[in-house]
Each structure stands twice: as structure tokens, then as C-alpha cells.
Design a protein around this motif. Structure first.
Motif, PDB file in Angstrom:
ATOM      1  N   TYR A  66     -23.253 -39.479 -31.856  1.00 48.55           N
ATOM      2  CA  TYR A  66     -22.802 -40.763 -31.320  1.00 48.55           C
ATOM      3  C   TYR A  66     -22.784 -40.756 -29.789  1.00 48.55           C
ATOM      4  O   TYR A  66     -21.872 -41.275 -29.152  1.00 48.55           O
ATOM      5  CB  TYR A  66     -21.429 -41.138 -31.885  1.00 48.55           C
ATOM      6  CG  TYR A  66     -21.425 -41.206 -33.388  1.00 48.55           C
ATOM      7  CD1 TYR A  66     -21.964 -42.308 -34.035  1.00 48.55           C
ATOM      8  CD2 TYR A  66     -20.913 -40.170 -34.157  1.00 48.55           C
ATOM      9  CE1 TYR A  66     -21.985 -42.367 -35.422  1.00 48.55           C
ATOM     10  CE2 TYR A  66     -20.925 -40.227 -35.536  1.00 48.55           C
ATOM     11  CZ  TYR A  66     -21.464 -41.330 -36.166  1.00 48.55           C
ATOM     12  OH  TYR A  66     -21.485 -41.381 -37.534  1.00 48.55           O
ATOM     13  N   LYS A  68     -24.556 -42.197 -27.296  1.00 47.62           N
ATOM     14  CA  LYS A  68     -24.567 -43.453 -26.532  1.00 47.62           C
ATOM     15  C   LYS A  68     -23.203 -44.125 -26.594  1.00 47.62           C
ATOM     16  O   LYS A  68     -22.643 -44.524 -25.571  1.00 47.62           O
ATOM     17  CB  LYS A  68     -25.657 -44.394 -27.062  1.00 47.62           C
ATOM     18  CG  LYS A  68     -25.857 -45.643 -26.218  1.00 47.62           C
ATOM     19  CD  LYS A  68     -26.971 -46.519 -26.740  1.00 47.62           C
ATOM     20  CE  LYS A  68     -28.322 -46.007 -26.447  1.00 47.62           C
ATOM     21  NZ  LYS A  68     -28.822 -46.218 -25.096  1.00 47.62           N
ATOM     22  N   LEU A  69     -22.641 -44.234 -27.772  1.00 45.41           N
ATOM     23  CA  LEU A  69     -21.343 -44.877 -27.958  1.00 45.41           C
ATOM     24  C   LEU A  69     -20.235 -44.128 -27.211  1.00 45.41           C
ATOM     25  O   LEU A  69     -19.429 -44.741 -26.505  1.00 45.41           O
ATOM     26  CB  LEU A  69     -21.019 -44.954 -29.455  1.00 45.41           C
ATOM     27  CG  LEU A  69     -19.743 -45.673 -29.854  1.00 45.41           C
ATOM     28  CD1 LEU A  69     -19.828 -47.148 -29.479  1.00 45.41           C
ATOM     29  CD2 LEU A  69     -19.524 -45.527 -31.351  1.00 45.41           C
ATOM     30  N   TYR A  72     -20.652 -44.488 -23.288  1.00 45.01           N
ATOM     31  CA  TYR A  72     -20.177 -45.783 -22.795  1.00 45.01           C
ATOM     32  C   TYR A  72     -18.652 -45.893 -22.903  1.00 45.01           C
ATOM     33  O   TYR A  72     -18.003 -46.467 -22.033  1.00 45.01           O
ATOM     34  CB  TYR A  72     -20.858 -46.934 -23.540  1.00 45.01           C
ATOM     35  CG  TYR A  72     -22.289 -47.183 -23.104  1.00 45.01           C
ATOM     36  CD1 TYR A  72     -22.662 -47.126 -21.770  1.00 45.01           C
ATOM     37  CD2 TYR A  72     -23.273 -47.477 -24.033  1.00 45.01           C
ATOM     38  CE1 TYR A  72     -23.961 -47.362 -21.375  1.00 45.01           C
ATOM     39  CE2 TYR A  72     -24.577 -47.711 -23.655  1.00 45.01           C
ATOM     40  CZ  TYR A  72     -24.919 -47.654 -22.319  1.00 45.01           C
ATOM     41  OH  TYR A  72     -26.217 -47.888 -21.937  1.00 45.01           O
ATOM     42  N   PRO A 122     -29.394 -45.319 -30.008  1.00 43.92           N
ATOM     43  CA  PRO A 122     -28.242 -46.079 -30.489  1.00 43.92           C
ATOM     44  C   PRO A 122     -27.869 -45.636 -31.899  1.00 43.92           C
ATOM     45  O   PRO A 122     -28.738 -45.363 -32.722  1.00 43.92           O
ATOM     46  CB  PRO A 122     -28.713 -47.527 -30.493  1.00 43.92           C
ATOM     47  CG  PRO A 122     -30.140 -47.525 -30.134  1.00 43.92           C
ATOM     48  CD  PRO A 122     -30.579 -46.136 -29.815  1.00 43.92           C
ATOM     49  N   ARG A 123     -26.581 -45.539 -32.138  1.00 41.60           N
ATOM     50  CA  ARG A 123     -26.093 -45.141 -33.464  1.00 41.60           C
ATOM     51  C   ARG A 123     -24.702 -45.718 -33.653  1.00 41.60           C
ATOM     52  O   ARG A 123     -23.789 -45.425 -32.892  1.00 41.60           O
ATOM     53  CB  ARG A 123     -26.058 -43.620 -33.560  1.00 41.60           C
ATOM     54  CG  ARG A 123     -25.551 -43.107 -34.876  1.00 41.60           C
ATOM     55  CD  ARG A 123     -25.543 -41.591 -34.882  1.00 41.60           C
ATOM     56  NE  ARG A 123     -25.067 -41.071 -36.147  1.00 41.60           N
ATOM     57  CZ  ARG A 123     -24.840 -39.788 -36.360  1.00 41.60           C
ATOM     58  NH1 ARG A 123     -25.048 -38.905 -35.410  1.00 41.60           N
ATOM     59  NH2 ARG A 123     -24.401 -39.383 -37.525  1.00 41.60           N
ATOM     60  N   TRP A 124     -24.544 -46.503 -34.683  1.00 38.26           N
ATOM     61  CA  TRP A 124     -23.246 -47.096 -34.972  1.00 38.26           C
ATOM     62  C   TRP A 124     -22.421 -46.152 -35.828  1.00 38.26           C
ATOM     63  O   TRP A 124     -22.961 -45.419 -36.649  1.00 38.26           O
ATOM     64  CB  TRP A 124     -23.421 -48.443 -35.673  1.00 38.26           C
ATOM     65  CG  TRP A 124     -24.013 -49.447 -34.744  1.00 38.26           C
ATOM     66  CD1 TRP A 124     -25.299 -49.888 -34.746  1.00 38.26           C
ATOM     67  CD2 TRP A 124     -23.372 -50.070 -33.646  1.00 38.26           C
ATOM     68  NE1 TRP A 124     -25.500 -50.769 -33.718  1.00 38.26           N
ATOM     69  CE2 TRP A 124     -24.335 -50.902 -33.028  1.00 38.26           C
ATOM     70  CE3 TRP A 124     -22.090 -50.027 -33.113  1.00 38.26           C
ATOM     71  CZ2 TRP A 124     -24.046 -51.677 -31.905  1.00 38.26           C
ATOM     72  CZ3 TRP A 124     -21.795 -50.791 -31.996  1.00 38.26           C
ATOM     73  CH2 TRP A 124     -22.760 -51.616 -31.411  1.00 38.26           C
ATOM     74  N   PRO A 125     -21.114 -46.177 -35.650  1.00 33.03           N
ATOM     75  CA  PRO A 125     -20.243 -45.307 -36.463  1.00 33.03           C
ATOM     76  C   PRO A 125     -20.416 -45.604 -37.945  1.00 33.03           C
ATOM     77  O   PRO A 125     -20.484 -46.758 -38.353  1.00 33.03           O
ATOM     78  CB  PRO A 125     -18.834 -45.672 -36.001  1.00 33.03           C
ATOM     79  CG  PRO A 125     -19.006 -46.293 -34.663  1.00 33.03           C
ATOM     80  CD  PRO A 125     -20.353 -46.959 -34.683  1.00 33.03           C
ATOM     81  N   SER A 126     -20.516 -44.552 -38.724  1.00 32.58           N
ATOM     82  CA  SER A 126     -20.681 -44.676 -40.160  1.00 32.58           C
ATOM     83  C   SER A 126     -20.226 -43.376 -40.805  1.00 32.58           C
ATOM     84  O   SER A 126     -20.369 -42.305 -40.228  1.00 32.58           O
ATOM     85  CB  SER A 126     -22.155 -44.927 -40.495  1.00 32.58           C
ATOM     86  OG  SER A 126     -22.381 -44.786 -41.869  1.00 32.58           O
ATOM     87  N   TRP A 130     -22.291 -38.715 -40.836  1.00 33.48           N
ATOM     88  CA  TRP A 130     -21.525 -38.583 -39.590  1.00 33.48           C
ATOM     89  C   TRP A 130     -21.613 -37.186 -38.997  1.00 33.48           C
ATOM     90  O   TRP A 130     -21.482 -37.008 -37.798  1.00 33.48           O
ATOM     91  CB  TRP A 130     -20.056 -38.969 -39.809  1.00 33.48           C
ATOM     92  CG  TRP A 130     -19.334 -38.035 -40.745  1.00 33.48           C
ATOM     93  CD1 TRP A 130     -19.176 -38.208 -42.090  1.00 33.48           C
ATOM     94  CD2 TRP A 130     -18.705 -36.804 -40.438  1.00 33.48           C
ATOM     95  NE1 TRP A 130     -18.500 -37.161 -42.633  1.00 33.48           N
ATOM     96  CE2 TRP A 130     -18.183 -36.262 -41.638  1.00 33.48           C
ATOM     97  CE3 TRP A 130     -18.521 -36.077 -39.259  1.00 33.48           C
ATOM     98  CZ2 TRP A 130     -17.515 -35.059 -41.688  1.00 33.48           C
ATOM     99  CZ3 TRP A 130     -17.837 -34.870 -39.317  1.00 33.48           C
ATOM    100  CH2 TRP A 130     -17.342 -34.372 -40.516  1.00 33.48           C
ATOM    101  N   ASP A 134     -27.461 -36.904 -33.554  1.00 36.02           N
ATOM    102  CA  ASP A 134     -28.296 -38.096 -33.341  1.00 36.02           C
ATOM    103  C   ASP A 134     -29.766 -37.722 -33.411  1.00 36.02           C
ATOM    104  O   ASP A 134     -30.572 -38.453 -33.973  1.00 36.02           O
ATOM    105  CB  ASP A 134     -27.990 -38.711 -31.976  1.00 36.02           C
ATOM    106  CG  ASP A 134     -26.584 -39.297 -31.888  1.00 36.02           C
ATOM    107  OD1 ASP A 134     -25.866 -39.289 -32.902  1.00 36.02           O
ATOM    108  OD2 ASP A 134     -26.214 -39.737 -30.788  1.00 36.02           O
ATOM    109  N   SER A 141     -30.109 -45.323 -36.307  1.00 37.82           N
ATOM    110  CA  SER A 141     -29.472 -45.859 -37.509  1.00 37.82           C
ATOM    111  C   SER A 141     -28.294 -46.700 -37.159  1.00 37.82           C
ATOM    112  O   SER A 141     -27.744 -46.635 -36.122  1.00 37.82           O
ATOM    113  CB  SER A 141     -29.037 -44.731 -38.439  1.00 37.82           C
ATOM    114  OG  SER A 141     -28.136 -43.862 -37.800  1.00 37.82           O
TER     115      SER A 141
END
Length: 141
Positions: A66, A68-69, A72, A122-126, A130, A134, A141
Motif C-alpha cells: 500500500y 502510494k496510499l 500520501y 495504486p492499490r486500495w485497501p482490501s 493484504w 504491491d 488492484s
């Protein structure tokens, strides 16, 4: 060589947050006093939150999850810390140089985070996958 530089830089940025994150639990009194000196409301809750976020985020950066997330998120964290705790423009003359140094150092850390975020997928929490880095996910994803 470029990928190696990014991995090492990402790891060191993660370490930069992990170690002070641990310190937020081991040196609470000192850090709480500093926050209270700046009239930070809910200082003990804020310190706990910052410690947890710093440790988890640091580990995620160091392990390439994660990125990128997290990068930021740490950019926002640094902005808050800079304007709430390193507000050298409001301090007495004897503290200005030290706090300005911290403020500018944090801008450098923030620049590194922005560079890392720019290269990260980019990767959204899931909960699905997990534990995977990345890089191992292939496409975003």
C-alpha cells in the motif's frame, strides 16, 4: 539500479516513521509535554493514534505494501505536524532555528514520500491479498 534505489529509499522512509512510532510508546511523557506546550487538544489520544499509524505505516512502506496510499497519508501527517508542532514563526527567538530546521527537514521527507508515491502502483485497501507486496500483484488492484 533505479528499482533498487526506490526500494532502499522506500525502506528508509518507512524506518523514519517506524522508529519514532515506537518512541511514541516508550517516551510518552516527554512527547505529551511537547504536545501540551503547543496546546494540542486530546494530546494523549493523538499521540496514541500517531504511534499506531507511524508503526503500521512504517512497516507497510518498508515491506512495499500500500505504498502510494501510505506515502500520501504520511504527507498529510507531516503537514499537520509541521504546522501544529514546528510552527517556528510563533516561537521565541531561541527556539526558531531548531524548529525551522525540523520544519524544513520534514519538507525533505515529504518530498521523498511524494517521489515514492509517484512511482508506486495504486492499490486500495482490501482484505484480499493484504499480505502481498504491491510489486507481487502485477497490475494495479
Amino acid at each position: 539500479m533505479e528499482r533498487f534505489s526506490i526500494i532502499v529509499g522506500q525502506f528508509l522512509l518507512g524506518l523514519y516513521f517506524l522508529l519514532p512510532g515506537i518512541q511514541k510508546f516508550t517516551a510518552q511523557e516527554k512527547l505529551l509535554a511537547y504536545m501540551q506546550m503547543h496546546d494540542i487538544g486530546f494530546a494523549s489520544q493523538g499521540l496514541l493514534f500517531a504511534g499506531v499509524v507511524s508503526v503500521i505505516g512504517g512497516v507497510l512502506l518498508m515491506t512495499g505494501r500500500y505504498v502510494k496510499l501510505v506515502a500520501y497519508g504520511f504527507v498529510l501527517y507531516i503537514l499537520l505536524v509541521n504546522f501544529m508542532l514546528h510552527d517556528f514563526w510563533t516561537m521565541s527567538e531561541d527556539r526558531v532555528a531548531h524548529e525551522m530546521q525540523n520544519f524544513v527537514k520534514n519538507l525533505g521527507i515529504m518530498a521523498g514520500l511524494l517521489v515514492v508515491a509517484g512511482y508506486a502502483k495504486p492499490r486500495w485497501p482490501s482484505l484480499q491479498g493484504w499480505w502481498r507486496s504491491d510489486k507481487s500483484l502485477g497490475s494495479a488492484s
